[in-house]
Design a protein around this motif. Structure first.
Motif, PDB file in Angstrom:
ATOM      1  N   THR A 181       0.800  -1.225   0.000  1.00 16.83           N
ATOM      2  CA  THR A 181       0.000   0.000   0.000  1.00 16.83           C
ATOM      3  C   THR A 181       0.833   1.276   0.000  1.00 16.83           C
ATOM      4  O   THR A 181       0.345   2.323  -0.434  1.00 16.83           O
ATOM      5  N   GLU A 182       2.074   1.209   0.466  1.00 14.16           N
ATOM      6  CA  GLU A 182       2.889   2.417   0.576  1.00 14.16           C
ATOM      7  C   GLU A 182       4.142   2.389  -0.288  1.00 14.16           C
ATOM      8  O   GLU A 182       4.758   3.432  -0.541  1.00 14.16           O
ATOM      9  N   GLY A 183       4.552   1.209  -0.742  1.00 13.32           N
ATOM     10  CA  GLY A 183       5.818   1.054  -1.451  1.00 13.32           C
ATOM     11  C   GLY A 183       6.915   0.639  -0.490  1.00 13.32           C
ATOM     12  O   GLY A 183       6.936   1.048   0.669  1.00 13.32           O
ATOM     13  N   GLY A 184       7.829  -0.186  -0.976  1.00 13.61           N
ATOM     14  CA  GLY A 184       8.954  -0.626  -0.165  1.00 13.61           C
ATOM     15  C   GLY A 184       8.640  -1.715   0.828  1.00 13.61           C
ATOM     16  O   GLY A 184       9.393  -1.914   1.783  1.00 13.61           O
ATOM     17  N   ALA A 185       7.559  -2.441   0.625  1.00 16.73           N
ATOM     18  CA  ALA A 185       7.183  -3.506   1.567  1.00 16.73           C
ATOM     19  C   ALA A 185       8.084  -4.726   1.399  1.00 16.73           C
ATOM     20  O   ALA A 185       8.702  -4.946   0.348  1.00 16.73           O
ATOM     21  N   ASN A 186       8.152  -5.513   2.444  1.00 11.28           N
ATOM     22  CA  ASN A 186       8.760  -6.839   2.406  1.00 11.28           C
ATOM     23  C   ASN A 186       7.923  -7.744   3.292  1.00 11.28           C
ATOM     24  O   ASN A 186       7.666  -7.420   4.454  1.00 11.28           O
ATOM     25  N   VAL A 187       7.493  -8.876   2.743  1.00  7.92           N
ATOM     26  CA  VAL A 187       6.724  -9.854   3.507  1.00  7.92           C
ATOM     27  C   VAL A 187       7.437 -11.190   3.423  1.00  7.92           C
ATOM     28  O   VAL A 187       7.596 -11.750   2.338  1.00  7.92           O
ATOM     29  N   SER A 188       7.897 -11.692   4.567  1.00  6.75           N
ATOM     30  CA  SER A 188       8.560 -12.994   4.610  1.00  6.75           C
ATOM     31  C   SER A 188       7.509 -14.076   4.805  1.00  6.75           C
ATOM     32  O   SER A 188       6.674 -13.985   5.701  1.00  6.75           O
ATOM     33  N   MET A 189       7.559 -15.111   3.967  1.00  7.25           N
ATOM     34  CA  MET A 189       6.487 -16.109   3.921  1.00  7.25           C
ATOM     35  C   MET A 189       7.038 -17.523   4.018  1.00  7.25           C
ATOM     36  O   MET A 189       8.031 -17.869   3.383  1.00  7.25           O
ATOM     37  N   MET A 190       6.340 -18.344   4.807  1.00 11.48           N
ATOM     38  CA  MET A 190       6.557 -19.789   4.834  1.00 11.48           C
ATOM     39  C   MET A 190       5.254 -20.480   4.452  1.00 11.48           C
ATOM     40  O   MET A 190       4.170 -19.951   4.711  1.00 11.48           O
TER      41      MET A 190
ATOM     42  N   PRO B 294      16.625  -1.448  -3.279  1.00 13.30           N
ATOM     43  CA  PRO B 294      15.687  -0.849  -2.327  1.00 13.30           C
ATOM     44  C   PRO B 294      14.296  -0.538  -2.865  1.00 13.30           C
ATOM     45  O   PRO B 294      13.327  -0.611  -2.122  1.00 13.30           O
ATOM     46  N   ASP B 295      14.167  -0.163  -4.120  1.00 13.91           N
ATOM     47  CA  ASP B 295      12.883   0.327  -4.618  1.00 13.91           C
ATOM     48  C   ASP B 295      12.223  -0.648  -5.588  1.00 13.91           C
ATOM     49  O   ASP B 295      11.600  -0.243  -6.573  1.00 13.91           O
ATOM     50  N   ASN B 296      12.324  -1.934  -5.296  1.00 10.47           N
ATOM     51  CA  ASN B 296      11.741  -2.928  -6.194  1.00 10.47           C
ATOM     52  C   ASN B 296      10.224  -2.836  -6.256  1.00 10.47           C
ATOM     53  O   ASN B 296       9.623  -3.037  -7.305  1.00 10.47           O
ATOM     54  N   SER B 297       9.580  -2.525  -5.131  1.00  9.41           N
ATOM     55  CA  SER B 297       8.120  -2.468  -5.069  1.00  9.41           C
ATOM     56  C   SER B 297       7.668  -1.039  -4.791  1.00  9.41           C
ATOM     57  O   SER B 297       8.233  -0.356  -3.933  1.00  9.41           O
ATOM     58  N   THR B 298       6.652  -0.596  -5.519  1.00 13.44           N
ATOM     59  CA  THR B 298       6.092   0.736  -5.319  1.00 13.44           C
ATOM     60  C   THR B 298       4.650   0.621  -4.838  1.00 13.44           C
ATOM     61  O   THR B 298       4.050  -0.461  -4.881  1.00 13.44           O
ATOM     62  N   ALA B 299       4.106   1.717  -4.365  1.00 14.43           N
ATOM     63  CA  ALA B 299       2.735   1.710  -3.842  1.00 14.43           C
ATOM     64  C   ALA B 299       1.767   1.176  -4.889  1.00 14.43           C
ATOM     65  O   ALA B 299       1.759   1.629  -6.038  1.00 14.43           O
ATOM     66  N   GLY B 300       0.955   0.218  -4.499  1.00 14.34           N
ATOM     67  CA  GLY B 300      -0.024  -0.382  -5.397  1.00 14.34           C
ATOM     68  C   GLY B 300       0.424  -1.678  -6.034  1.00 14.34           C
ATOM     69  O   GLY B 300      -0.402  -2.397  -6.625  1.00 14.34           O
ATOM     70  N   ASP B 301       1.708  -2.011  -5.950  1.00  6.30           N
ATOM     71  CA  ASP B 301       2.157  -3.299  -6.488  1.00  6.30           C
ATOM     72  C   ASP B 301       1.496  -4.444  -5.722  1.00  6.30           C
ATOM     73  O   ASP B 301       1.216  -4.330  -4.525  1.00  6.30           O
ATOM     74  N   LEU B 302       1.261  -5.535  -6.429  1.00 10.53           N
ATOM     75  CA  LEU B 302       0.565  -6.661  -5.798  1.00 10.53           C
ATOM     76  C   LEU B 302       1.093  -7.987  -6.302  1.00 10.53           C
ATOM     77  O   LEU B 302       1.674  -8.095  -7.382  1.00 10.53           O
TER      78      LEU B 302
END
Length: 242
Positions: free
Chosen positions: A37-46, A168-176
């Motif tokens: 939602t904001e850009g720059g997120a990281n979600v670690s998943m198992m 650092p900027d791989n994901s921007t706001a709105g990426d899904l």
């Protein structure tokens, strides 16, 4: 990059706050959409087989059998039994990292300093290992079950000398990213900064989660067309539902 899949029935929506963690069973035929939602997120998943948790995500096999060093739309996330725990059907940022792992308590202190509950209350500095273990405990798992994580929205490349480089900027706001479940899959998530993120400030970003009911009416075609191995992997997965 791909166009988001047409959404069917929305089952549920929630926000995973920065620093937060959650776990749930993504049922066969459901799709999970994660939105930065904001850009720059990281979600670690198992990922685990929801009915037999000794079967779990095998990232080395997922990379090896699909002849890739990155995971994005058109790729499958394989278990150690050769079945598909989830298929990446949409990825608008184009890369998720399989190498970096998650922050542990020592790394958080070293990089961001002390951020104790006594001073910061619910804003205290969390770490990925503890977050994941909290969620795993809800499903009768412990440290011995801790896996390598797939870091959604993050990009790490390797240079000619074999050194990792974080982008650092791989994901921007709105990426899904959209994950389709061809089997009942236990998903464990934490939203924290990537261990290689050079930002000196503790500032994990939130991610919106939404669950959708779909049918495999072509949603896995991209994955099946990417590699012949994925045809076999999805066939192996379908066999357990006969």
């Amino acid at each position: 990059m791909t166009v988001p899949a047409p959404l069917r029935t929305t089952l549920f929506e929630e926000m995973l706050p920065g620093g937060g963690h959650t776990s749930f069973v993504l049922k066969r035929g459901q799709m999970l959409r994660l939105t930065d939602t904001e850009g720059g997120a990281n979600v670690s998943m198992m990922l685990f087989n929801a009915h037999e948790k000794s079967e779990r995500l095998n990232l080395p096999d997922s990379l090896k059998c699909q002849h890739t060093a990155k995971l994005t739309a058109g790729h499958c996330l394989y278990s150690d039994m050769g079945r598909v725990l989830a298929a990446i059907v949409t990825d608008t940022c184009g890369w998720s990292d399989s190498f970096g792992g998650v922050l542990n308590a020592e790394e958080v202190i070293s990089q961001y300093g002390e951020g104790r509950y006594q001073e910061l209350r619910n804003g205290f500095f969390r770490n990925g290992v503890d977050n994941l273990l909290v969620e795993m405990g809800k499903w009768n798992m412990n440290l011995a079950d801790l896996l390598m994580t797939l870091n959604l929205f993050s990009k790490v490349t390797v240079d000619a000398e074999g050194r990792f480089q974080f982008h650092p900027d791989n994901s921007t706001a709105g990426d899904l990213i959209e994950l389709y479940a061809p089997m009942d899959t236990l998903v464990v998530l934490t939203a924290l900064q990537h261990p290689m993120d050079p930002n000196p400030q503790y500032a994990p970003k939130p991610v919106q989660l939404s669950w959708h009911q779909v049918a495999d009416d072509g949603i896995t075609v991209l994955c099946r067309n990417t590699r012949a191995e994925n045809v076999r992997g999805l066939y192996n997965t379908d066999r357990i539902h006969l």
